[in-house]
Design a protein around this motif. Structure first.
Motif, PDB file in Angstrom:
ATOM      1  N   LEU A  86     -17.490  -6.332   2.194  1.00  0.00           N
ATOM      2  CA  LEU A  86     -18.402  -5.657   1.393  1.00  0.00           C
ATOM      3  C   LEU A  86     -17.713  -5.142   0.225  1.00  0.00           C
ATOM      4  O   LEU A  86     -16.424  -4.333   0.370  1.00  0.00           O
ATOM      5  N   LEU A  87     -18.011  -5.318  -1.079  1.00  0.00           N
ATOM      6  CA  LEU A  87     -17.281  -4.539  -2.487  1.00  0.00           C
ATOM      7  C   LEU A  87     -17.925  -3.062  -2.395  1.00  0.00           C
ATOM      8  O   LEU A  87     -19.244  -2.906  -2.177  1.00  0.00           O
ATOM      9  N   SER A  88     -17.327  -2.222  -2.997  1.00  0.00           N
ATOM     10  CA  SER A  88     -17.797  -1.040  -3.380  1.00  0.00           C
ATOM     11  C   SER A  88     -17.563  -0.944  -4.761  1.00  0.00           C
ATOM     12  O   SER A  88     -16.860  -1.182  -5.512  1.00  0.00           O
ATOM     13  N   ARG A  89     -18.651   0.082  -5.285  1.00  0.00           N
ATOM     14  CA  ARG A  89     -18.400   0.653  -6.620  1.00  0.00           C
ATOM     15  C   ARG A  89     -17.789   1.972  -6.560  1.00  0.00           C
ATOM     16  O   ARG A  89     -17.410   2.397  -7.683  1.00  0.00           O
ATOM     17  N   GLU A  90     -17.473   2.610  -5.554  1.00  0.00           N
ATOM     18  CA  GLU A  90     -16.704   3.704  -5.563  1.00  0.00           C
ATOM     19  C   GLU A  90     -15.148   3.821  -5.097  1.00  0.00           C
ATOM     20  O   GLU A  90     -14.481   4.607  -5.091  1.00  0.00           O
ATOM     21  N   GLU A  91     -15.073   3.225  -4.122  1.00  0.00           N
ATOM     22  CA  GLU A  91     -13.669   3.264  -3.364  1.00  0.00           C
ATOM     23  C   GLU A  91     -12.326   3.025  -4.197  1.00  0.00           C
ATOM     24  O   GLU A  91     -12.394   1.807  -5.063  1.00  0.00           O
ATOM     25  N   THR A  92     -11.812   3.964  -4.019  1.00  0.00           N
ATOM     26  CA  THR A  92     -10.210   3.857  -4.640  1.00  0.00           C
ATOM     27  C   THR A  92      -9.135   4.252  -3.956  1.00  0.00           C
ATOM     28  O   THR A  92      -8.008   4.009  -4.467  1.00  0.00           O
ATOM     29  N   TYR A  93      -9.432   4.348  -2.729  1.00  0.00           N
ATOM     30  CA  TYR A  93      -8.554   4.893  -1.693  1.00  0.00           C
ATOM     31  C   TYR A  93      -7.612   6.065  -2.210  1.00  0.00           C
ATOM     32  O   TYR A  93      -6.466   6.128  -1.849  1.00  0.00           O
ATOM     33  N   GLY A  94      -8.264   6.926  -2.969  1.00  0.00           N
ATOM     34  CA  GLY A  94      -7.544   8.059  -4.005  1.00  0.00           C
ATOM     35  C   GLY A  94      -6.826   9.056  -2.812  1.00  0.00           C
ATOM     36  O   GLY A  94      -5.893   9.806  -3.337  1.00  0.00           O
ATOM     37  N   ASP A  95      -7.616   9.079  -1.808  1.00  0.00           N
ATOM     38  CA  ASP A  95      -7.076  10.344  -0.737  1.00  0.00           C
ATOM     39  C   ASP A  95      -6.208   9.839   0.250  1.00  0.00           C
ATOM     40  O   ASP A  95      -5.720  10.573   1.009  1.00  0.00           O
ATOM     41  N   ILE A  96      -5.690   8.575   0.220  1.00  0.00           N
ATOM     42  CA  ILE A  96      -4.868   8.175   1.119  1.00  0.00           C
ATOM     43  C   ILE A  96      -3.555   8.174   0.516  1.00  0.00           C
ATOM     44  O   ILE A  96      -3.259   7.602  -0.597  1.00  0.00           O
ATOM     45  N   SER A  97      -2.318   8.643   1.379  1.00  0.00           N
ATOM     46  CA  SER A  97      -1.088   8.677   0.857  1.00  0.00           C
ATOM     47  C   SER A  97      -0.433   7.308   1.413  1.00  0.00           C
ATOM     48  O   SER A  97      -0.330   7.183   2.545  1.00  0.00           O
ATOM     49  N   PRO A  98      -0.061   6.433   0.663  1.00  0.00           N
ATOM     50  CA  PRO A  98       0.342   5.208   0.961  1.00  0.00           C
ATOM     51  C   PRO A  98       1.708   5.392   1.744  1.00  0.00           C
ATOM     52  O   PRO A  98       2.416   6.089   1.429  1.00  0.00           O
ATOM     53  N   VAL A  99       1.941   4.186   2.912  1.00  0.00           N
ATOM     54  CA  VAL A  99       3.127   4.346   3.538  1.00  0.00           C
ATOM     55  C   VAL A  99       4.051   3.648   2.885  1.00  0.00           C
ATOM     56  O   VAL A  99       3.732   2.277   2.497  1.00  0.00           O
ATOM     57  N   ARG A 100       5.336   3.915   2.258  1.00  0.00           N
ATOM     58  CA  ARG A 100       5.966   2.898   1.249  1.00  0.00           C
ATOM     59  C   ARG A 100       6.558   1.890   2.257  1.00  0.00           C
ATOM     60  O   ARG A 100       7.704   2.343   3.109  1.00  0.00           O
ATOM     61  N   LEU A 101       6.277   0.654   1.854  1.00  0.00           N
ATOM     62  CA  LEU A 101       6.907  -0.161   3.235  1.00  0.00           C
ATOM     63  C   LEU A 101       8.152  -0.862   2.388  1.00  0.00           C
ATOM     64  O   LEU A 101       8.938  -1.532   3.175  1.00  0.00           O
ATOM     65  N   ASP A 102       8.692  -0.613   1.123  1.00  0.00           N
ATOM     66  CA  ASP A 102       9.808  -1.154   0.546  1.00  0.00           C
ATOM     67  C   ASP A 102      11.092  -0.420   1.285  1.00  0.00           C
ATOM     68  O   ASP A 102      11.086   0.629   1.564  1.00  0.00           O
ATOM     69  N   ASN A 103      12.303  -0.892   0.921  1.00  0.00           N
ATOM     70  CA  ASN A 103      13.491  -0.560   1.180  1.00  0.00           C
ATOM     71  C   ASN A 103      14.346  -0.128  -0.237  1.00  0.00           C
ATOM     72  O   ASN A 103      15.363   0.394   0.062  1.00  0.00           O
ATOM     73  N   ASN A 104      13.574  -0.145  -1.136  1.00  0.00           N
ATOM     74  CA  ASN A 104      14.077   0.314  -2.277  1.00  0.00           C
ATOM     75  C   ASN A 104      14.427   1.894  -2.547  1.00  0.00           C
ATOM     76  O   ASN A 104      15.489   2.089  -2.780  1.00  0.00           O
ATOM     77  N   GLY A 105      13.300   2.634  -2.394  1.00  0.00           N
ATOM     78  CA  GLY A 105      13.551   4.073  -2.484  1.00  0.00           C
ATOM     79  C   GLY A 105      13.795   4.488  -3.860  1.00  0.00           C
ATOM     80  O   GLY A 105      13.795   5.683  -3.965  1.00  0.00           O
ATOM     81  N   VAL A 106      13.557   3.760  -4.968  1.00  0.00           N
ATOM     82  CA  VAL A 106      13.880   4.094  -6.110  1.00  0.00           C
ATOM     83  C   VAL A 106      12.490   3.714  -7.202  1.00  0.00           C
ATOM     84  O   VAL A 106      12.296   4.654  -7.911  1.00  0.00           O
ATOM     85  N   THR A 107      11.952   2.671  -6.856  1.00  0.00           N
ATOM     86  CA  THR A 107      10.759   2.382  -7.828  1.00  0.00           C
ATOM     87  C   THR A 107       9.847   2.113  -6.863  1.00  0.00           C
ATOM     88  O   THR A 107       9.657   1.657  -5.717  1.00  0.00           O
ATOM     89  N   SER A 108       8.336   2.467  -7.213  1.00  0.00           N
ATOM     90  CA  SER A 108       7.160   2.262  -6.455  1.00  0.00           C
ATOM     91  C   SER A 108       5.965   2.273  -7.345  1.00  0.00           C
ATOM     92  O   SER A 108       5.990   2.300  -8.396  1.00  0.00           O
ATOM     93  N   PHE A 109       4.904   1.579  -6.734  1.00  0.00           N
ATOM     94  CA  PHE A 109       3.674   1.363  -7.562  1.00  0.00           C
ATOM     95  C   PHE A 109       2.666   2.532  -7.221  1.00  0.00           C
ATOM     96  O   PHE A 109       2.587   2.929  -5.897  1.00  0.00           O
ATOM     97  N   VAL A 110       1.870   2.817  -8.102  1.00  0.00           N
ATOM     98  CA  VAL A 110       0.643   3.813  -7.732  1.00  0.00           C
ATOM     99  C   VAL A 110      -0.603   3.076  -8.402  1.00  0.00           C
ATOM    100  O   VAL A 110      -0.622   2.887  -9.546  1.00  0.00           O
ATOM    101  N   SER A 111      -1.577   2.976  -7.811  1.00  0.00           N
ATOM    102  CA  SER A 111      -2.657   2.269  -8.197  1.00  0.00           C
ATOM    103  C   SER A 111      -3.431   3.436  -8.909  1.00  0.00           C
ATOM    104  O   SER A 111      -3.594   4.479  -8.400  1.00  0.00           O
ATOM    105  N   ILE A 112      -4.098   2.992 -10.041  1.00  0.00           N
ATOM    106  CA  ILE A 112      -4.798   4.087 -10.815  1.00  0.00           C
ATOM    107  C   ILE A 112      -6.247   3.455 -10.838  1.00  0.00           C
ATOM    108  O   ILE A 112      -7.052   4.435 -11.290  1.00  0.00           O
ATOM    109  N   MET A 113      -6.732   2.200 -10.557  1.00  0.00           N
ATOM    110  CA  MET A 113      -8.068   1.812 -10.601  1.00  0.00           C
ATOM    111  C   MET A 113      -8.013   0.517  -9.693  1.00  0.00           C
ATOM    112  O   MET A 113      -6.814  -0.002  -9.454  1.00  0.00           O
TER     113      MET A 113
END
Length: 471
Positions: free
Chosen positions: A154-181
């Motif tokens: 099901l698709l949502s008109r509200e869901e943004t997962y804004g309250d979930i703190s993502p677990v960083r799965l990469d090994n970089n530790g320097v750069t990361s993504f932040v979803s804004i929409m």
């Protein structure tokens, strides 16, 4: 939509599949293994999924054989991407024979598009979870463990997962993504995204800034703000007394700390504003780099694609970017062989390429994607051999532009954020400059996460090579 992609090589791994870093042993009672395909949004979604699973007692593993749960986060943008996932799901059949209790689930855009086929016809998976349904994973796992086929697309008109703190799965530790929409309101006729990710909705601005600040405090030195069309970001609080545009959000993230680099992707040419460009010019830590998809250099084809701009309008936008940000790097997406495209229109695309001289280009030939507006409206009438020939011409032109652009960098000095050790030598480091160009240089005593001034000594069409210098 698209069947082939070509890009100049660099030291990054964006777009590849990956399995997450292992969590500390004995912390979790069950283990999950996840692979991600496609765009950066999918990689970010996998980090959200990891956070949800951690709360349910699942820890990640790199070893598929010890997993209780295998998840594949999929992309539906290209036929080739879908076939890669199908092949991988068939390989997991062997793992299920060795471990009858193993569950296999498919996430993301392909899950939304092919749910019944994957579950019932091909019997490749136990769970199908769409991009807006990750919170339901615990319940779906319980259903699958009970022998039922578990589905939520099901698709949502509200869901943004804004309250979930993502677990960083990469090994970089320097750069990361932040979803804004999430989602997209642009109904480009070639694109399946509005049908697999739903309507556009913007995330709470305060949660975006909080996540970026936490990343910086945890040692990260670069964030990329993600959205299908970041320039249309527009958030209003519940009281209606606070509104944040993308330019305002960009400024808030830049103000976290001057040592935090800020990038963003992707921009739609119709929506990127002077306000955004002036904000970029105002803050040294907002990188001078814009991904500005062209798709076609023909106004007629652009109209068929529902891109809502003309060839001339796009070229003026390039002019405006370079007027406000003279050193800005520009990359693009190009589709060749779209329905009814003529040889003259193909040449028009190459003319715009000559005008813009992109630093990086993602180039494809068109193939029809079921469910898109183009599939319903137009005939995919360009022979494949013609598409491939046109693509080859576009790729060759871009390679020339890329090499010439890199050659102009020789002798210049740039601030480079070190992302890690070069793939080719343990004695060299690599990072990117403000314009997103990869620079490789001798390691010396520098470390990952350092900012280093590097003078460019030589280049290839995809990578700069240099030497660290004192500021």
């Amino acid at each position: 939509m698209l069947d082939q992609i070509t890009k100049v090589h660099d030291e990054s791994r964006q777009g590849e599949a990956f399995a997450p870093a292992a969590i500390e042993p004995n912390t979790y009672s069950k283990k999950f293994y996840i692979e991600s395909y496609g765009c950066a949004m999918n990689f970010n979604d996998s980090e959200i999924v990891a956070s949800i699973l951690n709360e349910e007692g699942f820890g990640s593993t790199r070893n598929m054989e010890e997993a209780d749960l295998i998840l594949v986060n999929t992309c539906s943008i290209r036929e080739k991407a879908e076939q890669t996932v199908r092949n991988r799901l068939n390989e997991f059949k062997g793992a299920k024979k060795r471990n009858p209790g193993l569950l296999v689930g498919i996430l993301g855009c392909m899950a939304e598009r092919l749910k019944s086929k994957l579950l019932e016809e091909e019997k490749l998976v136990d769970m199908v979870v769409g991009p807006d349904a990750y919170r339901s994973l615990p319940a779906l796992i319980a259903e699958a463990e009970g022998g039922q086929k578990a589905v939520n697309v099901l698709l949502s008109r509200e869901e943004t997962y804004g309250d979930i703190s993502p677990v960083r799965l990469d090994n970089n530790g320097v750069t990361s993504f932040v979803s804004i929409m999430r989602g997209c309101n642009n109904m480009c006729t070639f694109c399946v995204v509005p049908f697999t990710r739903g309507r556009e909705r913007s995330r709470d601005a305060h949660s975006v800034v909080r996540e970026a600040r936490e990343l910086f405090e945890n040692g990260y030195r670069e964030v990329t703000l993600l959205g299908q069309n970041v320039d249309s970001y527009y958030w209003t609080n519940e009281a209606g007394d606070e509104t944040v545009t993308f330019a305002m959000l960009l400024e808030r993230v830049a103000q976290i700390d001057p040592l935090l680099r800020v990038r963003f992707s992707t921009s739609h040419p119709k929506d990127i504003t002077d306000e955004v460009l002036h904000t970029m010019a105002k803050y040294e830590n907002i990188c001078n780099y814009i991904h500005l998809p062209l798709q076609s250099g023909s106004t007629r084809v652009l109209q068929l694609m529902n891109r809502t701009y003309t060839r001339e309008w796009y070229m003026k936008k390039v002019d405006r970017i370079r007027e406000i940000l003279p050193d800005c790097g520009i990359s693009t997406d190009i589709i060749t062989g779209f329905c009814t495209e003529t040889e003259e229109e193909h040449r028009e695309t190459m003319e715009v390429m000559e005008y813009a001289r992109y630093d990086l280009a993602y180039m494809y030939f068109y193939s029809e994607r079921p469910g898109t507006l183009a599939a319903r409206r137009y005939q995919d009438d360009i022979p494949e051999e013609v598409k491939k020939r046109r693509l080859a011409e576009i790729v060759e032109l871009h390679r020339r532009h890329s090499l010439e652009g890199m050659q102009r960098e020789v002798g210049r000095t740039y601030k480079v954020l070190v992302e890690g050790t070069s793939k080719r030598s343990a004695e060299e480091l690599f990072g990117r400059n403000d314009q997103n160009k990869v620079i490789v240089f001798p390691k010396e005593n520098y470390q990952k996460g350092d900012y280093v001034m590097v003078k460019v000594d030589s280049c290839t069409s995809g990578t700069l090579r240099g030497t660290a210098v004192s500021e």
